[in-house]
Design a protein around this motif. Structure first.
Motif, mmCIF file in Angstrom:
data_model
loop_
_atom_site.group_PDB
_atom_site.id
_atom_site.type_symbol
_atom_site.label_atom_id
_atom_site.label_comp_id
_atom_site.label_asym_id
_atom_site.label_seq_id
_atom_site.Cartn_x
_atom_site.Cartn_y
_atom_site.Cartn_z
ATOM 1 N N ALA A 1 -0.606 1.641 -9.343
ATOM 2 C CA ALA A 1 -1.810 2.019 -8.577
ATOM 3 C C ALA A 1 -2.306 0.727 -7.831
ATOM 4 C CB ALA A 1 -2.823 2.754 -9.023
ATOM 5 N N ALA A 2 -2.376 -0.377 -8.454
ATOM 6 C CA ALA A 2 -3.216 -1.596 -7.735
ATOM 7 C C ALA A 2 -2.174 -1.951 -6.889
ATOM 8 C CB ALA A 2 -3.494 -2.697 -8.842
ATOM 9 N N VAL A 3 -0.976 -2.092 -7.017
ATOM 10 C CA VAL A 3 0.196 -2.784 -6.364
ATOM 11 C C VAL A 3 0.425 -1.854 -5.141
ATOM 12 C CG1 VAL A 3 2.577 -3.381 -5.919
ATOM 13 C CG2 VAL A 3 1.058 -4.088 -8.103
ATOM 14 N N VAL A 4 0.335 -0.484 -5.157
ATOM 15 C CA VAL A 4 0.551 0.203 -4.227
ATOM 16 C C VAL A 4 -0.639 0.385 -2.924
ATOM 17 C CG1 VAL A 4 0.419 2.851 -3.379
ATOM 18 C CG2 VAL A 4 1.903 2.120 -5.230
ATOM 19 N N VAL A 5 -1.872 0.283 -3.594
ATOM 20 C CA VAL A 5 -2.940 -0.054 -2.635
ATOM 21 C C VAL A 5 -2.935 -1.450 -1.720
ATOM 22 C CG1 VAL A 5 -5.409 -0.753 -2.493
ATOM 23 C CG2 VAL A 5 -4.672 0.993 -3.956
ATOM 24 N N VAL A 6 -2.302 -2.371 -2.520
ATOM 25 C CA VAL A 6 -2.117 -3.672 -1.894
ATOM 26 C C VAL A 6 -0.947 -3.568 -0.719
ATOM 27 C CG1 VAL A 6 -1.051 -6.079 -2.352
ATOM 28 C CG2 VAL A 6 -2.516 -5.248 -3.967
ATOM 29 N N GLN A 7 -0.080 -2.872 -1.070
ATOM 30 C CA GLN A 7 0.851 -2.699 -0.093
ATOM 31 C C GLN A 7 0.703 -1.677 1.023
ATOM 32 O OE1 GLN A 7 4.327 -1.957 -2.640
ATOM 33 N NE2 GLN A 7 4.703 -4.382 -2.537
ATOM 34 N N THR B 1 7.854 2.700 5.544
ATOM 35 C CA THR B 1 9.229 3.268 6.401
ATOM 36 C C THR B 1 9.015 2.912 7.868
ATOM 37 O OG1 THR B 1 9.349 5.244 4.942
ATOM 38 C CG2 THR B 1 10.413 5.150 6.937
ATOM 39 N N ARG B 2 7.752 2.945 8.191
ATOM 40 C CA ARG B 2 7.585 2.474 9.355
ATOM 41 C C ARG B 2 7.628 1.128 9.586
ATOM 42 N NH1 ARG B 2 2.035 4.854 11.771
ATOM 43 N NH2 ARG B 2 2.817 3.643 13.387
ATOM 44 N N ARG B 3 7.173 0.096 8.810
ATOM 45 C CA ARG B 3 7.298 -1.078 8.979
ATOM 46 C C ARG B 3 8.857 -1.763 8.512
ATOM 47 N NH1 ARG B 3 2.104 -1.643 5.152
ATOM 48 N NH2 ARG B 3 0.552 -1.200 6.778
ATOM 49 N N ARG B 4 9.559 -0.798 7.801
ATOM 50 C CA ARG B 4 10.910 -1.328 7.197
ATOM 51 C C ARG B 4 10.598 -2.417 6.317
ATOM 52 N NH1 ARG B 4 15.269 0.398 10.313
ATOM 53 N NH2 ARG B 4 14.750 1.231 12.407
ATOM 54 N N ASP B 5 9.693 -2.052 5.547
ATOM 55 C CA ASP B 5 9.392 -2.919 4.335
ATOM 56 C C ASP B 5 9.804 -2.617 3.022
ATOM 57 O OD1 ASP B 5 7.663 -4.659 2.798
ATOM 58 O OD2 ASP B 5 6.002 -3.714 3.101
ATOM 59 N N LEU B 6 10.725 -3.226 2.736
ATOM 60 C CA LEU B 6 11.528 -3.085 1.346
ATOM 61 C C LEU B 6 10.449 -3.710 0.361
ATOM 62 C CD1 LEU B 6 15.167 -4.439 2.112
ATOM 63 C CD2 LEU B 6 14.490 -2.115 1.604
ATOM 64 N N GLU B 7 9.715 -4.514 0.470
ATOM 65 C CA GLU B 7 8.868 -5.285 -0.735
ATOM 66 C C GLU B 7 8.205 -3.760 -1.509
ATOM 67 O OE1 GLU B 7 5.854 -7.840 0.483
ATOM 68 O OE2 GLU B 7 7.340 -9.079 1.535
ATOM 69 N N PHE B 8 7.945 -2.729 -0.777
ATOM 70 C CA PHE B 8 7.296 -1.725 -1.476
ATOM 71 C C PHE B 8 8.095 -0.834 -2.432
ATOM 72 C CE2 PHE B 8 7.116 3.200 -1.489
ATOM 73 C CZ PHE B 8 5.802 3.251 -2.016
ATOM 74 N N VAL B 9 9.416 -0.981 -2.263
ATOM 75 C CA VAL B 9 10.437 -0.342 -3.500
ATOM 76 C C VAL B 9 10.292 -0.959 -4.877
ATOM 77 C CG1 VAL B 9 12.668 0.246 -3.942
ATOM 78 C CG2 VAL B 9 11.867 0.200 -1.438
ATOM 79 N N PHE C 1 -0.030 6.839 -2.592
ATOM 80 C CA PHE C 1 1.708 6.690 -2.510
ATOM 81 C C PHE C 1 2.340 7.089 -1.530
ATOM 82 C CE2 PHE C 1 5.820 7.775 -3.995
ATOM 83 C CZ PHE C 1 6.305 6.543 -4.426
ATOM 84 N N PRO C 2 1.923 8.422 -1.147
ATOM 85 C CA PRO C 2 2.674 9.096 0.158
ATOM 86 C C PRO C 2 2.228 8.421 1.385
ATOM 87 C CG PRO C 2 1.237 10.798 -1.075
ATOM 88 C CD PRO C 2 1.046 9.475 -1.813
ATOM 89 N N LEU C 3 0.929 7.585 1.423
ATOM 90 C CA LEU C 3 0.629 7.169 2.652
ATOM 91 C C LEU C 3 1.430 5.737 2.691
ATOM 92 C CD1 LEU C 3 -1.210 6.325 5.046
ATOM 93 C CD2 LEU C 3 -2.986 5.655 3.497
ATOM 94 N N ALA C 4 1.642 5.007 1.552
ATOM 95 C CA ALA C 4 2.451 3.824 1.281
ATOM 96 C C ALA C 4 3.754 4.178 1.723
ATOM 97 C CB ALA C 4 2.291 3.324 0.129
ATOM 98 N N VAL C 5 4.543 5.120 1.255
ATOM 99 C CA VAL C 5 5.781 5.550 1.801
ATOM 100 C C VAL C 5 5.911 5.618 3.321
ATOM 101 C CG1 VAL C 5 7.521 7.111 1.628
ATOM 102 C CG2 VAL C 5 6.271 6.593 -0.561
ATOM 103 N N VAL C 6 5.114 6.339 3.869
ATOM 104 C CA VAL C 6 5.354 6.248 5.463
ATOM 105 C C VAL C 6 4.933 5.218 6.127
ATOM 106 C CG1 VAL C 6 3.682 7.215 7.336
ATOM 107 C CG2 VAL C 6 4.138 8.737 5.471
ATOM 108 N N LEU C 7 4.038 4.251 5.514
ATOM 109 C CA LEU C 7 3.728 2.987 6.298
ATOM 110 C C LEU C 7 5.021 2.147 6.109
ATOM 111 C CD1 LEU C 7 0.034 2.219 5.295
ATOM 112 C CD2 LEU C 7 0.879 2.721 7.469
#
Length: 548
Positions: free
Chosen positions: A341-347, A297-305, A289-295
């Protein structure tokens, strides 16, 4: 092949969950009470002495029970459908297989390479909690399917701005409420998310111009769920006099908590359990989750939210409810951590390729066709997925974390010795409704007429589901139940089936009408039969004869 992939995924998962569920039920007799209660409610809609739709009840939300009706309709010819909860198992297996399809679809929409798509889908599908709740007839399977569907469609909408995705997400969220009451939480959160995303699509300086569209989009996503909520509570109020019977009824959650001795009240203990349950079901989130937040943010990826907001909102609601003492501490209440957890890994993987869509909106976000992806990072993410399985399996077998699942570890064990109290208790959990099935068989052999046995469904649901002749029972959903309860002899009732007037038994309608009925037949009815119970947390039974 790609067009057939969802069907292959669905069919494989469905077959697996059905096989596990039927084995647990028919071979081991392991059936959960809430699942069997929903089956008995579906049985009452079609096969009781007073069949009507409102017999589905208003304590549980209706989707799981209603979905069983096509199978329950055949229980007159094959009573095993209800006795062994086969209808419930079939419904939960289909719903959970649908959830697996949605996780596979999220992987495909993200543009994951086939090997990672298959791995993440399989790891989700074989997670022990997912397998168990896909195989036991409980409502978690339907709720997960619908929430995963909504998450997938909202993720797509963020990228496509397609109103079709928004509408389908709203329908899925509305149905999710009909699966479980906590479905109101993602409905509200999705409305806020959609409104904010829409309002900011032209930049903060233009948000005033987008307010009308933001409100419209929020209505589209929340409208179906709001309508279903209002229809449900209005119908409940018109029929029962209580809008939220699940909370306020004498059969509802608040009453059950009181009858069971109340909530823990220990803030440290309840908080620790909630955190432990979350970590047990989503251990990889501590890293991903912390890693996905960083990525993101860097990608400006709203899908993660989307996934953290919807799944996380349900998890926060469940934790808050338990910590404040308004619900029980069950591991299953935190099952949303698994798809999260599965979706966060996907993203963690970069989005690849534009999503195919029926009608892209004006604010569609274009994605690169071949974004850079580091193989080492992908492999590490895959390893993390697999590592979660033994952690969850271990947690399920701990009585302190998993009061409803730990008995699975004793399925293949023989008869425990008297000195092994934990094994003895687990055996009683597995055999929870064996006594009720024996009691139903005894009553079925009495050649009684319809409407001759009066029983409340608080505990009686297991007897009702096991009986070949449900029309012989007078139950609370019958429209003339109160009249018959007040004068059983005049209505032709021959037996009163009673439980002790303690614990949940205090809500039993027969005990409320005749407080000493279990102890002495209310000095009106002679004792016909006493049946000690071998199941865990199940009451002893007494059958009193009604003089003619």
């Amino acid at each position: 092949m790609s067009s057939r992939a969802p069907w292959i995924v669905f069919g494989s998962a469905l077959a697996g969950y059905l096989a596990v569920g039927i084995t647990l039920s028919l071979r081991f007799g392991f059936i959960l009470g809430d699942a069997l209660s929903r089956t008995a409610a579906a049985q009452a809609v079609l096969l009781s002495r007073d069949p009507h739709v409102s017999a589905i009840g208003f304590i549980f939300t209706p989707l799981t029970g209603l979905a069983q009706l096509p199978m329950v309709a055949f229980a007159s010819w094959w009573p095993a459908i209800t006795r062994w909860n086969i209808s419930g198992i079939t419904v939960s297996a289909a719903f959970m297989a649908g959830a697996v399809v949605m996780v596979h679809g999220i992987c495909r929409d993200r543009g994951l390479p086939g090997r990672y798509r298959i791995l993440i889908t399989v790891v989700f599908a074989i997670n022990p909690m997912i397998v168990f709740y896909g195989a036991n007839g409980m409502s978690e399977a339907g709720f997960l399917f619908l929430l995963c569907w909504a998450v997938r469609r909202l993720i797509r909408w963020v990228g496509t701005d397609d109103v079709h995705d928004l509408l389908l997400a709203g329908i899925a969220l509305g149905l999710a409420f009909l699966a479980r009451y906590e479905g109101v939480v993602p409905i509200a959160l999705a409305a806020v998310l959609v409104a904010v995303v829409t309002a900011c699509r032209r930049g903060r300086e233009h948000w005033k111009d987008m307010r009308r569209r933001a409100v419209l989009d929020a209505v589209l996503i929340s409208g179906p769920g709001t309508a279903m909520f209002l229809v449900w509570i209005t119908t409940s109020w018109l029929i029962t006099g209580e809008a939220l019977a699940q909370l306020s009824s004498s059969y509802g959650n608040t009453a059950i908590l009181t009858q069971s001795g109340g909530a823990s009240g220990d803030l440290v203990q309840t908080t620790a359990f909630s955190l432990g349950a979350f970590i047990a079901l989503g251990p990889t989130l501590l890293v991903t989750f912390p890693l996905a937040v960083v990525l993101a943010t860097r990608r400006r990826d709203l899908e993660f939210v989307v996934a953290p907001l919807l799944f996380g909102g349900v998890l926060a609601f469940q934790a808050g409810s338990y910590i404040t003492g308004s619900t029980f501490g069950f591991l299953r209440f935190f099952i949303c951590a698994i798809p999260l957890a599965a979706v966060v890994v996907v993203q963690l993987f970069p989005a690849a390729g534009d999503l195919p869509t029926r009608r892209a909106g004006a604010y569609r976000r274009h994605r690169p066709s071949c974004p850079p992806m580091r193989t080492a990072a992908a492999v590490a993410a895959a390893v993390l997925c697999v590592s979660a399985l033994p952690v969850t399996a271990w947690a399920m077998l701990q009585p302190s974390l998993s009061s409803q699942q730990y008995a699975l570890g004793y399925l293949l064990a023989g008869d425990p010795s008297a000195a092994d109290s934990e094994a003895t208790t687990a055996r009683r959990v597995i055999d929870s409704f064996a006594t009720e099935r024996e009691l139903a068989a005894y009553l079925d052999g009495q050649a009684l007429p319809d409407g001759s046995i009066l029983v409340d469904s608080v505990y009686g649901f297991a007897v009702l589901a096991a009986s070949e002749y449900p029309r012989r029972f007078v139950i609370p959903s019958d429209l003339d139940f109160t009249q018959i309860l007040n004068d059983p002899a005049a209505a032709g009732v021959r037996y009163l089936l009673t439980v002790p007037n303690e614990g949940r038994g205090v809500s039993d309608a027969i005990n409320r009408r005749y407080p000493t009925i279990y102890d002495n037949g209310a000095q009106l009815y002679p004792l016909e039969l006493e049946v000690p119970n071998t199941g865990a947390d199940q009451p002893d039974w007494r059958l009193y004869r009604v003089p003619s």
